[in-house]
Design an enzyme around this catalytic site. Structure first.
Site, mmCIF file in Angstrom:
data_model
loop_
_atom_site.group_PDB
_atom_site.id
_atom_site.type_symbol
_atom_site.label_atom_id
_atom_site.label_comp_id
_atom_site.label_asym_id
_atom_site.label_seq_id
_atom_site.Cartn_x
_atom_site.Cartn_y
_atom_site.Cartn_z
ATOM 1 N N PRO A 151 -9.530 3.963 12.042
ATOM 2 C CA PRO A 151 -9.777 5.458 12.074
ATOM 3 C C PRO A 151 -9.312 6.052 13.232
ATOM 4 O O PRO A 151 -8.832 7.315 12.989
ATOM 5 C CB PRO A 151 -11.271 5.443 11.703
ATOM 6 C CG PRO A 151 -11.590 3.930 11.209
ATOM 7 C CD PRO A 151 -10.689 3.091 11.814
ATOM 8 N N THR A 188 -2.300 -1.172 3.238
ATOM 9 C CA THR A 188 -1.487 -1.117 2.092
ATOM 10 C C THR A 188 -1.917 -2.665 1.470
ATOM 11 O O THR A 188 -1.908 -3.603 2.066
ATOM 12 C CB THR A 188 -0.148 -0.992 2.474
ATOM 13 O OG1 THR A 188 -0.156 0.226 3.128
ATOM 14 C CG2 THR A 188 0.649 -1.032 1.056
ATOM 15 N N GLY A 241 16.641 22.936 -8.863
ATOM 16 C CA GLY A 241 16.034 24.195 -9.243
ATOM 17 C C GLY A 241 14.525 24.119 -9.613
ATOM 18 O O GLY A 241 13.733 23.351 -9.219
ATOM 19 N N GLU A 252 5.034 2.214 9.545
ATOM 20 C CA GLU A 252 5.524 1.521 10.485
ATOM 21 C C GLU A 252 6.089 2.252 11.815
ATOM 22 O O GLU A 252 7.040 1.956 12.406
ATOM 23 C CB GLU A 252 6.894 0.523 9.843
ATOM 24 C CG GLU A 252 6.691 0.118 8.555
ATOM 25 C CD GLU A 252 5.697 -1.134 8.635
ATOM 26 O OE1 GLU A 252 5.129 -1.465 9.745
ATOM 27 O OE2 GLU A 252 5.446 -1.886 7.634
ATOM 28 N N THR A 289 5.865 6.125 13.630
ATOM 29 C CA THR A 289 6.207 7.696 13.071
ATOM 30 C C THR A 289 7.815 7.844 13.853
ATOM 31 O O THR A 289 8.107 7.097 14.925
ATOM 32 C CB THR A 289 5.349 8.742 13.795
ATOM 33 O OG1 THR A 289 5.083 8.732 15.178
ATOM 34 C CG2 THR A 289 3.882 8.654 13.127
ATOM 35 N N GLU A 337 8.404 9.930 16.283
ATOM 36 C CA GLU A 337 8.342 9.973 17.659
ATOM 37 C C GLU A 337 7.982 8.546 18.225
ATOM 38 O O GLU A 337 8.494 8.575 19.389
ATOM 39 C CB GLU A 337 7.017 10.918 18.143
ATOM 40 C CG GLU A 337 7.122 12.442 17.613
ATOM 41 C CD GLU A 337 7.080 12.611 15.940
ATOM 42 O OE1 GLU A 337 6.412 11.811 15.232
ATOM 43 O OE2 GLU A 337 7.616 13.837 15.715
#
Ligand SMILES: Cc1cc2nc3c(=O)[nH]c(=O)nc-3n(C[C@H](O)[C@H](O)[C@H](O)COP(=O)(O)OP(=O)(O)OC[C@H]3O[C@@H](n4cnc5c(N)ncnc54)[C@H](O)[C@@H]3O)c2cc1C
Length: 398
Positions: free
Chosen positions: A132, A162, A354, A378, A380, A382
């Site tokens: 967390p 996951t 559209g 996996e 970011t 950055e």
């Protein structure tokens, strides 16, 4: 009709595997993906099909019942699966990383016990680093394992697993006080076995309900609570030699995971392009198909070019790892470029649709919710830039 994302130099076996998977995606995934995704329903039939094709054992050595294929084959399979539906590749990915970890770093007993069951898909893997309070900053992990006689006892809370529920082995990174100065040498990876499902799935190990997500549905993402989980030394990845080495083992796994995320991004971008190029030729405005307007044709040109660049980088990173070399920089580059380009290609495909792109009846609506995950999972963008720049500065030190 697939000019984009071709890979030169494949063997006959690789080509045959990819053809089979592409056909599977066309017939068994794409027609069902929208309904399953909107219902957030676990794709049990598709998973059975993957099991029958031997996909869960794709990279596991033949001596353990797998197909012994390379990371490149795996990445190209992931590209095909994601072209069908990203969640399907998500079901394969953590399993693949855990199988890789056991193959590379496991003891002989761990390999003999887990790999044959993983090759058949009877045992599926989840990969747990995040908590967390931390994701990018792995050193900030707070979950702990303390020695208690011959065993370890684990306490803590993990986040974002996951396949957290339907897996039955979770590669879990926690702190262990080994006395080493570096925080990175005070971490250990455990192979925690549990029953598939929610609730207390092993003594002290609870998988609460799944986390509701904006996309990437069908595959479950969960928390994991560790409350006095007793783990013998035999569950430490690599046994006694693995104590204090978990960070490095998991980072090795993440490097192959990054190639996988790049492959996923390529698959989604290919699908977005296919949808856009078809729609652009059907839809008429101002007396011409959309594709007859240069502004739209140029979008298609840019999308195709981005797909080619991303695919080439992804294949390069996979081949490098397959050669036995470290590929941290190349995997970072492939993941960075492919995920950013994927988001751009999907966005352009959405615009080409559209107003219909905003309708849940159109596949592009789902891709719009899936693509952003690739910017995060996996590591970011950055974090990829941090890894790439660190690697380059080391190489080009003045
Ligand atoms: C659907 C889903 C599935 C996932 N599955 C798994 C899984 O199976 N196993 C697992 O372990 N984890 C999983 N994750 C977690 C994922 O790996 C993390 O979310 C990701 O690493 C980012 O960590 P964070 O969310 O804590 O963001 P943070 O680390 O808090 O970062 C927040 C923002 O700050 C930026 N940032 C952070 N540090 C820096 C820095 N030093 N310099 C510049 N920018 C910085 C980040 O790039 C980001 O934009 C999953 C996440 C999602 C959403």
């Amino acid at each position: 009709m697939a000019r984009l994302a071709q890979t030169p130099g494949l063997t006959d076996v690789q080509r045959s595997i990819l053809e089979t998977v592409r056909e599977f995606a066309d017939k068994e995934i794409i027609p069902h993906a929208q309904r399953l995704e909107h219902a957030d329903e676990y794709p049990a039939d598709i998973v059975d099909g993957m099991r029958e094709m031997g996909l869960f054992g794709l990279t596991i050595a033949e001596e353990y019942g797998g197909l012994g294929e390379s990371l490149l084959t795996y990445a190209l399979v992931v590209e095909e699966l994601s072209r069908g539906w990203m969640s399907i590749s998500g079901i394969a990915n953590t399993h693949f990383i855990v199988a890789y970890l056991v193959s590379q770093h496991g003891t002989a007993e761990q390999k003999a016990s887990l790999l044959p069951r993983m090759a058949t898909g009877e045992v599926r893997g989840a990969f747990s680093m995040s908590e967390p309070g931390c994701g990018s900053d792995v050193a900030a992990i707070r979950s702990k394992a303390a020695r208690d006689g011959a065993d370890f006892v684990l306490h803590g809370q993990k986040m974002w697993l996951t396949n957290g529920a339907y897996s039955s082995v979770v590669a879990t990174l926690v702190k262990t006080e080994t006395g080493a100065e570096s925080v990175y040498r005070n971490m250990t990876a455990f192979l925690l076995e549990k029953e598939p499902g929610f609730g207390e799935t092993a003594p002290g190990l609870t998988i609460p309900g799944k986390i509701e997500k904006m996309g990437y549905k069908g595959v479950e993402t969960t928390e994991m609570v560790l409350d006095g989980v007793r783990a013998p030394l035999s569950t430490v990845l690599g046994g006694e030699a693995g104590v204090g080495h978990g960070f490095y083992q998991m980072m090795d796994g993440i490097e192959v995971g990054r190639v996988n995320v790049a492959a996923r991004a390529c698959g989604i971008a290919v699908r977005a392009f296919e949808l856009a190029v078809a729609y652009a030729q059907q839809r008429q405005t101002f007396g011409a198909p959309l594709s007859g307007h240069q502004a739209i044709a140029f979008k298609l040109a840019e999308m195709g070019t981005k797909i080619e660049a991303a695919h080439a980088l992804m294949v390069n990173a996979a081949r490098l790892k397959d050669s036995g070399a470290r590929n941290d920089v190349e995997a970072g580059m492939a993941k960075l470029l492919a995920s950013e380009y994927c988001a751009e290609v999907v966005q352009e495909a959405f615009r080409i649709h559209g107003g219909y792109g905003y309708s849940k009846e159109y596949e592009i609506e789902r891709l719009m919710r899936e693509a952003p995950f690739l910017l995060i999972g996996e590591g970011t963008s950055e974090i990829q830039k941090t890894i790439i720049s660190r690697g380059l500065l080391k190489e080009y030190r003045s």
